[in-house]
Enzyme design. Sequence first.
Site, short mmCIF file in Angstrom:
data_model
loop_
_atom_site.label_atom_id
_atom_site.label_comp_id
_atom_site.label_asym_id
_atom_site.label_seq_id
_atom_site.Cartn_x
_atom_site.Cartn_y
_atom_site.Cartn_z
N SER A 144 63.04 69.71 21.04
CA SER A 144 64.25 70.57 21.74
C SER A 144 64.76 69.62 22.45
O SER A 144 64.31 68.31 22.76
CB SER A 144 63.49 71.68 22.36
OG SER A 144 64.03 72.07 23.50
N TYR A 157 57.75 75.33 28.63
CA TYR A 157 58.34 75.14 27.42
C TYR A 157 58.69 73.60 27.16
O TYR A 157 58.38 72.70 26.19
CB TYR A 157 59.51 75.74 27.21
CG TYR A 157 60.19 75.73 25.93
CD1 TYR A 157 59.53 76.10 24.78
CD2 TYR A 157 61.35 74.95 25.86
CE1 TYR A 157 60.14 75.96 23.51
CE2 TYR A 157 61.97 74.74 24.88
CZ TYR A 157 61.56 75.32 23.42
OH TYR A 157 62.20 75.09 22.26
#
Length: 259
Positions: A144, A157
């Site tokens: 990501s 995250y």
Amino acid sequence: MSGRLAGATMLVTGGGSGIGRAVVHAYLTEGADVTVLERSADHAVALSTETDGAVEVIVGDATDPETVEHAVMVARRGGDGLAHLTCCVGVFDYYSSLRDLKADDLLAAGEEIWRTNVLSSLLAINRAHPALRAAHGSVTLTLSGSAFYPEGGGVLYGSSKWALRGAVAHLAKDLAPDVRVNAVAPGGTGGTRLGGLRALAQAQTADLVPGLDRRIQAGTALQVTPQPQDHAAAYVYLADPAGARVITGAIINSDGGRA
């Protein structure tokens, strides 16, 4: 069937929705023989239906060793080797701040996101390695933009994606010369519904973040809001045994150019 991946046996974990689903369709278009491990029964049925049964979909938990081993066996299609493994399993923390979490919630959420986002990929590689080695295959992990910048989620995250970024470098060396290991790091993506953390009661409330598409567009140099299919070509390239023959330890940032 012709294509860059013609006849290649491939396993995609978390391939039932979002970016994973777009990657599965791209692999099929390029002639691959694709098996998917997907936790959601609804997503599994939808994927099987929309691909006219061309994809073998196994419903199960990607953090369970027996389930993953079964998926690898199915994906091998009776042979010894597996050409490629793509890992797309992941959950989101919906920007949860460390300062707002109680200790018990932090421990439960940290364990859940680590197990889902990191350990599931390591487990899949562990169970698939003999078959990948037999085929001189490859692995593509899903990172990501938050593996590079403090955005696109909270610290839970982001740290899980930073961990996967490190795993790419270590595994590329560890599994060489038999297995290539690379990753794609998508930036913010429109049209996706990210599953939240059960430990923080986000699983039942997770939905599209208001104004997300406009915020993504404003933060990219190309002034675009990527869609799941926009990332798929990077996965196809990394899985291509000829085109990416000398590529390992690499990460492709498909983020529209972070502005």
